[in-house]
Write an enzyme that holds these catalytic residues in place. Structure first.
Site: not given
Length: 154
Positions: A65-67
């Site tokens: 997951p990344h943001a």
């Protein structure tokens, strides 16, 4: 770029179990807040928004997951090993137990992509994943992830 510049030792955790992506993203927000002075709620919301675009479970029990977030000046990461794998809607439909989350500045561009590629290369190595799964100590997990051998392609 090396994983040791992205991942602080206290941002590596081992959890007995997680029941959902939502709970995982809450946990990642808390870890990011504690280690990188990131707003935990903003991190949680950003991970949820990114995941809505498509699952970040890349297969073989791994999720990335990344943001992007306001207020960051560099890419930072959090790692969680879950003792009991859980459903993550991964591309191979397998449950996930190794999660490496990245948070990048909103305008990070290529640095975000380089960090994502580095983490992806590292966690594609089945021998590293096997070692991560065999260890329950956060310090050992950090050492395995940031070892220069693991980062040789960086």
């Amino acid at each position: 770029m090396e994983l040791s510049s992205i991942l602080r030792p206290p941002a590596v955790k081992v959890l007995a179990n997680l029941s959902s992506k939502k709970r995982l993203f809450q946990e990642l927000g808390e870890i990011a807040a504690a280690n990188y002075q990131i707003n935990g709620r903003a991190a949680f919301a950003a991970l949820q928004e990114r995941e809505a675009l498509g699952p970040t479970g890349v297969g073989h029990g791994v999720a990335l997951p990344h943001a992007r977030l306001q207020g960051l000046d560099q890419v930072v990461g959090c790692f969680i090993r879950v003792e009991k794998p859980f459903d993550f809607d991964a591309v191979d439909k397998q449950p996930v137990d190794l999660i490496f989350a990245l948070f990048a500045p909103e305008d990070s561009g290529v640095d975000h992509l380089k960090a994502l590629a580095l983490v992806s290369r590292t966690l594609r190595d089945q021998s590293i994943c096997s070692k991560l799964r065999a260890n329950g100590d956060s310090a050992t997990l950090h050492a395995l992830l940031t070892d220069s051998i693991a980062n040789k392609a960086a």
